[in-house]
Motif scaffolding. Sequence first.
Motif, PDB file in Angstrom:
ATOM      1  N   VAL A  24       0.870  -1.176   0.000  1.00 15.51           N
ATOM      2  CA  VAL A  24       0.000   0.000   0.000  1.00 15.51           C
ATOM      3  C   VAL A  24       0.904   1.222   0.000  1.00 15.51           C
ATOM      4  CG1 VAL A  24      -1.822   1.301   1.169  1.00 15.51           C
ATOM      5  CG2 VAL A  24      -1.802  -1.210   1.309  1.00 15.51           C
ATOM      6  N   VAL A  30      -6.378   1.120  -1.448  1.00 18.05           N
ATOM      7  CA  VAL A  30      -6.300  -0.245  -1.961  1.00 18.05           C
ATOM      8  C   VAL A  30      -7.478  -1.030  -1.397  1.00 18.05           C
ATOM      9  CG1 VAL A  30      -4.939  -2.370  -2.033  1.00 18.05           C
ATOM     10  CG2 VAL A  30      -3.788  -0.151  -2.158  1.00 18.05           C
ATOM     11  N   LEU A  32      -9.310  -4.479  -0.590  1.00 17.81           N
ATOM     12  CA  LEU A  32      -9.076  -5.909  -0.366  1.00 17.81           C
ATOM     13  C   LEU A  32     -10.445  -6.587  -0.383  1.00 17.81           C
ATOM     14  CD1 LEU A  32      -6.998  -8.114   0.240  1.00 17.81           C
ATOM     15  CD2 LEU A  32      -7.275  -7.609   2.666  1.00 17.81           C
ATOM     16  N   ARG A  40      -9.812 -11.884   4.446  1.00 16.63           N
ATOM     17  CA  ARG A  40      -9.608 -10.427   4.445  1.00 16.63           C
ATOM     18  C   ARG A  40      -9.435  -9.867   5.863  1.00 16.63           C
ATOM     19  NH1 ARG A  40     -14.787  -8.452   2.576  1.00 16.63           N
ATOM     20  NH2 ARG A  40     -15.438 -10.289   3.749  1.00 16.63           N
ATOM     21  N   ILE A 154      -6.829   1.094   8.207  1.00 20.40           N
ATOM     22  CA  ILE A 154      -7.364  -0.176   7.734  1.00 20.40           C
ATOM     23  C   ILE A 154      -8.816  -0.233   8.178  1.00 20.40           C
ATOM     24  CG2 ILE A 154      -7.159  -2.690   7.852  1.00 20.40           C
ATOM     25  CD1 ILE A 154      -4.216  -2.303   8.633  1.00 20.40           C
ATOM     26  N   SER A 183      -3.150   6.890   3.577  1.00 20.75           N
ATOM     27  CA  SER A 183      -3.378   5.658   2.837  1.00 20.75           C
ATOM     28  C   SER A 183      -4.548   4.899   3.448  1.00 20.75           C
ATOM     29  CB  SER A 183      -2.121   4.778   2.860  1.00 20.75           C
ATOM     30  OG  SER A 183      -1.003   5.489   2.393  1.00 20.75           O
ATOM     31  N   LEU A 185      -6.471   0.993   3.447  1.00 21.59           N
ATOM     32  CA  LEU A 185      -6.687  -0.402   3.061  1.00 21.59           C
ATOM     33  C   LEU A 185      -8.149  -0.692   3.367  1.00 21.59           C
ATOM     34  CD1 LEU A 185      -5.644  -3.110   2.007  1.00 21.59           C
ATOM     35  CD2 LEU A 185      -4.995  -3.701   4.357  1.00 21.59           C
ATOM     36  N   SER A 198     -11.186   3.170  -5.425  1.00 23.80           N
ATOM     37  CA  SER A 198      -9.877   2.558  -5.175  1.00 23.80           C
ATOM     38  C   SER A 198      -8.902   2.801  -6.319  1.00 23.80           C
ATOM     39  CB  SER A 198     -10.023   1.047  -4.959  1.00 23.80           C
ATOM     40  OG  SER A 198     -10.835   0.775  -3.846  1.00 23.80           O
TER      41      SER A 198
END
Length: 231
Positions: A24, A30, A32, A40, A154, A183, A185, A198
């Motif tokens: 990432v 990004v 998932l 995941r 995340i 960032s 995820l 994304s």
Amino acid sequence: MLNVNQLHAYYGQSHVLHGVSFQVGQGEIVALLGRNGSGRSTTAKAIMGLLDCVGDIVWKGQPIQGKKPFEIAHLGIGYVPENRDIFPRLTVHQNLLLGQKGKGQGARWSFDDMYAMFPRLKERQHTEAGVLSGGEQQMLTLCRTLMGDPDLIIIDEPTEGLAPMIVGQVGEYLQTLKGRGISVLLIEQKLNIAMAISDRALVMGHGSIVFQGTPDGLRADPDTRREWLEV
């Protein structure tokens, strides 16, 4: 910023992740993706030090595998779990206060930012979090994590159970993070929001990455979508 290489994870004797590898970058979203049970959420927990794993997890050039979850959080990784994990007897404002990492000039987020993004939280800032609706609790969990000023967040299934209008707000919120260099995820089962915002998409199946590419590349790959995703 985040480099995961040949990650294997276990629940007791059960081997759950099988050589998961991905990166990432800074300011990148990004996605998932995968069906329930694909690995995941286990990947997120492994990154955050919440279960035993083998492999390399490197954050800003520093190995973090084996560190405790609070140590990983202090390094700048925020985690929004699927079960929301609010403090039900505390008010909305108190929940946000607990997430606050710093008040200095370098902090990117304030209470005003949170309330501007989700005005409903401002309306209910003195309400105990336990009586909020599911959507409101999701907003609160996202904002409390942001108050820790992470460089990577995340987020596990942020749109689960939310009304379509709120789903759109979450998408705008995530793009706002990207605009501030954070960032993301994004762990999702649904394709709509993930494909819309994304930069790259990863698809998991049976504890492994079965696809890596752009959202356009995934759209052009009906076999992968049909076999590994809920469509």
